[in-house]
Design an enzyme around this catalytic site. Structure first.
Site, PDB file in Angstrom:
ATOM      1  N   ASN A 112       7.022   8.246 -12.941  1.00 35.38           N
ATOM      2  CA  ASN A 112       7.869   7.235 -13.062  1.00 35.38           C
ATOM      3  C   ASN A 112       6.813   6.303 -12.067  1.00 35.38           C
ATOM      4  OD1 ASN A 112       8.262   8.883 -10.316  1.00 35.38           O
ATOM      5  ND2 ASN A 112       8.920   7.257  -9.589  1.00 35.38           N
TER       6      ASN A 112
ATOM      7  N   CYS B 261      10.174   1.405 -13.171  1.00 34.44           N
ATOM      8  CA  CYS B 261       9.674   2.267 -13.929  1.00 34.44           C
ATOM      9  C   CYS B 261      10.601   2.743 -14.576  1.00 34.44           C
ATOM     10  CB  CYS B 261       9.546   3.631 -13.112  1.00 34.44           C
ATOM     11  SG  CYS B 261      10.705   3.790 -12.044  1.00 34.44           S
TER      12      CYS B 261
ATOM     13  N   ALA C 299      10.542   0.975  -0.535  1.00 36.70           N
ATOM     14  CA  ALA C 299      10.891   0.135  -0.979  1.00 36.70           C
ATOM     15  C   ALA C 299      11.469   0.073  -1.872  1.00 36.70           C
ATOM     16  CB  ALA C 299       9.545  -0.720  -0.843  1.00 36.70           C
TER      17      ALA C 299
ATOM     18  N   ALA D 298       9.751   8.328  -4.216  1.00 35.33           N
ATOM     19  CA  ALA D 298      10.863   7.431  -3.757  1.00 35.33           C
ATOM     20  C   ALA D 298       9.881   6.933  -2.971  1.00 35.33           C
ATOM     21  CB  ALA D 298      12.566   7.442  -4.440  1.00 35.33           C
ATOM     22  N   GLY D 299       9.438   5.861  -2.354  1.00 34.50           N
ATOM     23  CA  GLY D 299       9.604   4.933  -1.277  1.00 34.50           C
ATOM     24  C   GLY D 299      10.662   4.751  -0.534  1.00 34.50           C
TER      25      GLY D 299
ATOM     26  N   THR E 150       0.772  -1.310   0.013  1.00 35.51           N
ATOM     27  CA  THR E 150       0.050   0.263  -0.140  1.00 35.51           C
ATOM     28  C   THR E 150       0.497   1.102  -0.375  1.00 35.51           C
ATOM     29  OG1 THR E 150       0.008   0.060   2.856  1.00 35.51           O
ATOM     30  CG2 THR E 150      -1.570  -0.734   1.053  1.00 35.51           C
ATOM     31  N   GLY E 151       2.130   1.137  -0.551  1.00 33.79           N
ATOM     32  CA  GLY E 151       2.503   2.419  -0.306  1.00 33.79           C
ATOM     33  C   GLY E 151       2.693   3.238  -2.124  1.00 33.79           C
ATOM     34  N   ASN E 152       3.585   3.766  -2.408  1.00 34.64           N
ATOM     35  CA  ASN E 152       3.056   4.632  -3.893  1.00 34.64           C
ATOM     36  C   ASN E 152       2.856   4.191  -4.819  1.00 34.64           C
ATOM     37  OD1 ASN E 152       4.658   6.711  -1.959  1.00 34.64           O
ATOM     38  ND2 ASN E 152       5.987   7.172  -2.889  1.00 34.64           N
ATOM     39  N   ILE E 153       3.563   2.924  -5.123  1.00 30.98           N
ATOM     40  CA  ILE E 153       3.368   2.648  -6.053  1.00 30.98           C
ATOM     41  C   ILE E 153       1.949   1.816  -6.111  1.00 30.98           C
ATOM     42  CG2 ILE E 153       3.345   0.296  -7.405  1.00 30.98           C
ATOM     43  CD1 ILE E 153       4.844   1.906  -8.888  1.00 30.98           C
TER      44      ILE E 153
END
Lengths: 179, 286
Positions: free
Chosen positions: B268, B125, B161, B158-159, B10-13
Site C-alpha cells: 500500500n 492506496c 494519519a 497503517a499509521g 515523515t510518517g510511513n508514506i
C-alpha cells in the site's frame, strides 16, 4: 455487579445467520415485544452494522434507513442501537442514523485496532449520543492488552465515551458456522 | 536536470517515498520536513545526508521556492491548509493524502495533468491499486450498475494519519471510481488486518453491469499489468476477471512492495508512492 444494561443485538448479530435478510415485518414484531419486555437497548441492522451491505459480506434487501425507521416506530420506550465499524461505515452514515432516531452507537473495531474508531467516537460523543466502544475478537489478545485498550477509550478518545465492550465477534461466529 | 522535491510529512508514506526518491536518477530531495527531529524516520533521512526540519509548513513559509514540487504526506486536514501556502508560492503539490484539493491522477490514465495543474491528488492506496483495472474494465461494460472495491492492508502499515483519515480514504476512493468509470453507485471498504505474519496488500473489485464484453478483456488486463509493473514491480493479478454465479464480475490484485522502508507486505505504501514518482518523471520531459 450493579447496573447491568442489556443490549439485545439479536436482530443485528442474528442477521448473519440468515445472510442479512431479516424482514422489516420481523423487525417490527420483534421490536414491539422487546419494547414491551422493557429491554433497555435494541440493536438492529445488517450483521456487520451500518453501511455494511456489500457484495463482500452480503447484500441486505432492506436499506439502513428502512431497517432503522421500522425499528424506531416500534420502540416507543427502548433505545434504538446500531453497530458501526469504521472502514465499512463513515461518519456520514452515522449522521444519517442519528436522523433516523438512533440513540446508542456501538463503534466496533478489531480489538487491536481501536485507533480506527477515534474520529467516529469523537463525532458521536459531540453529538450527545450514547457511544460504546466495542473490541471485537477479543479472545485474540491477552486480558492485559485488552484492558489497556479499553482504558484508552475513556482516556484518549473522548471523556464522553465511558464504556467499552468486550465481544466475542461476529467474524469468529461466522467462521465456525461455515467450517 | 533533476526535479527538486521536498517531502512534508515523515510518517510511513513520507519515509518510504524519501527512500524511493533516492533510488531515482531524476529526483533531488532538498528537504524532509516533519515535526520531531528525534523521530526514527528523521534519523533515517539524516543518515542519508538529507536536510531535515521539524518546522512543518513553517519551513516552507520561511524558505519559499526551495523546491519545484512538494510531496504532501501529512493528512487530509493539514494538506488542505498547506495547499493554500503552496498555491501562493506557486509551488506544485503532489498530494498523497485523500484531501481531494487537486484533481485526482492515475499514471497511464491522466498523468498529463501534472504538467498543467498546481495541485495533483494521488487518491489513496486502494484507489491507485484499483483504478487502472476499473478504468479498463469499465470500457468493456455496458450499463455499469455498481462497483465495490475492498482493500486489505496490514495493520502495521497503517499509521495514525491513515487511521484518523479512514473516512476520507473511503470518500476519496469512491469519488475516484465515479470519475474514472462514470459509475455513481459505489462502495469502498478498507480492512486493517492485524494477522502475523503481516498480510500483503490485496484489493478485490466487484462489478455489476448489464453486459460485460469479455472479448480480449483478459489480454488487455494482462498487458495493462505489464505497463504497471514498469513502475510498481510486484503488482500481481491473483484472480483474473471472472463472473460469479450471480453475474458479478470479480477480480483480485495483490501488491507487494520493494521493502524500502517497511517490509514487502506494505504494498500500500509502494502503490501510491510509485505512482507519485511516476508522474514526477513526466516533469523532467517538459
Amino acid at each position: 455487579m450493579k447496573n447491568i444494561i442489556i443490549t439485545d443485538s439479536s436482530l443485528r448479530d442474528g442477521n448473519h445467520s440468515v445472510k442479512h435478510t431479516i424482514s422489516l415485518d420481523s423487525i417490527e414484531k420483534y421490536c414491539n415485544f422487546a419494547d414491551q419486555a422493557g429491554i433497555p437497548i435494541v440493536e438492529v441492522g445488517h450483521g456487520n452494522g451500518l453501511a455494511a451491505s456489500s457484495l463482500l459480506i452480503g447484500k441486505s434487501p432492506n436499506s439502513d434507513k428502512e431497517i432503522l425507521t421500522t425499528a424506531r416506530k416500534s420502540l416507543p420506550n427502548s433505545k434504538l442501537g446500531v453497530h458501526t465499524i469504521p472502514g465499512l461505515s463513515t461518519i456520514d452514515d452515522a449522521k444519517a442514523a442519528i436522523d433516523y432516531g438512533v440513540d446508542v452507537f456501538r463503534v466496533a473495531t478489531h480489538c487491536t485496532e481501536a485507533t480506527l474508531s477515534k474520529s467516529h467516537i469523537e463525532y458521536l460523543a459531540k453529538s450527545n449520543k450514547e457511544v460504546l466502544g466495542v473490541l471485537m475478537m477479543s479472545a485474540l489478545i491477552s486480558p492485559k492488552e485488552l484492558a489497556e485498550t479499553g482504558k484508552n477509550y475513556g482516556r484518549i478518545w473522548s471523556p464522553s465515551c465511558n464504556y467499552y465492550g468486550l465481544y466475542w465477534d461476529i467474524f469468529t461466529t461466522r467462521c465456525k458456522r461455515t467450517s | 536536470m533533476k526535479i527538486k522535491v521536498a517531502i512534508l510529512g515523515t510518517g510511513n508514506i513520507g519515509t518510504d517515498l524519501l527512500l524511493k526518491c533516492l533510488k531515482t536518477d531524476f529526483i533531488e530531495v532538498v528537504a524532509f520536513v516533519g515535526r520531531r527531529l528525534d523521530s526514527p524516520n528523521m534519523q533515517i533521512a539524516l543518515s542519508k545526508n538529507i536536510l531535515t526540519s521539524d518546522q512543518g509548513i513553517n519551513y516552507f513559509i520561511n524558505n519559499p521556492k526551495c523546491c519545484d514540487v512538494v510531496y504532501d504526506c501529512t493528512n487530509a486536514l493539514d494538506a488542505t491548509k498547506h495547499s493554500k501556502v503552496f498555491k501562493d508560492q506557486n509551488v506544485k503539490v503532489i498530494d498523497l493524502t485523500p484531501a481531494k484539493v487537486g484533481d485526482m491522477c492515475v499514471p497511464g490514465i491522466n498523468d498529463e495533468i501534472i504538467l498543467t495543474d498546481d495541485n495533483v491528488n494521488m487518491i489513496t492506496c486502494g484507489g491507485q491499486a484499483s483504478m487502472p483495472m476499473l478504468h479498463l474494465i469499465a470500457q468493456h461494460c455496458l450499463g455499469l450498475e455498481y462497483i465495490e472495491v475492498v482493500s486489505q492492508i496490514a495493520s502495521k502499515s497503517a499509521g495514525m494519519a491513515t487511521r484518523i483519515n479512514v473516512d476520507n480514504y473511503i470518500k476519496t476512493t469512491r469519488k475516484a471510481i465515479t470519475k474514472f468509470t462514470g459509475c455513481n453507485n459505489t462502495k469502498v471498504i478498507l480492512n486493517l488486518n492485524p494477522a502475523e505474519p503481516c498480510v500483503d496488500m490485496q484489493t478485490t473489485i466487484f462489478i455489476k453491469a448489464k453486459n460485460v464484453n469479455f472479448n480480449n478483456l483478459t489480454e488487455k488486463v494482462t498487458s495493462r499489468i505489464e505497463e504497471l509493473k514498469t513502475y510498481i514491480p510486484y503488482y500481481e493479478l491473483i484472480l483474473p476477471p471472472t463472473l460469479n454465479e450471480n453475474g458479478v464480475l470479480i477480480l483480485s490484485i495483490r501488491v507487494k512492495g520493494t521493502g524500502d522502508y517497511l517490509p514487502e507486505y506494505a504494498g500500500n505504501l509502494d502503490i501510491i508512492n510509485c505512482a507519485a514518482i511516476k508522474i514526477t518523471e513526466k516533469l523532467t520531459k517538459r
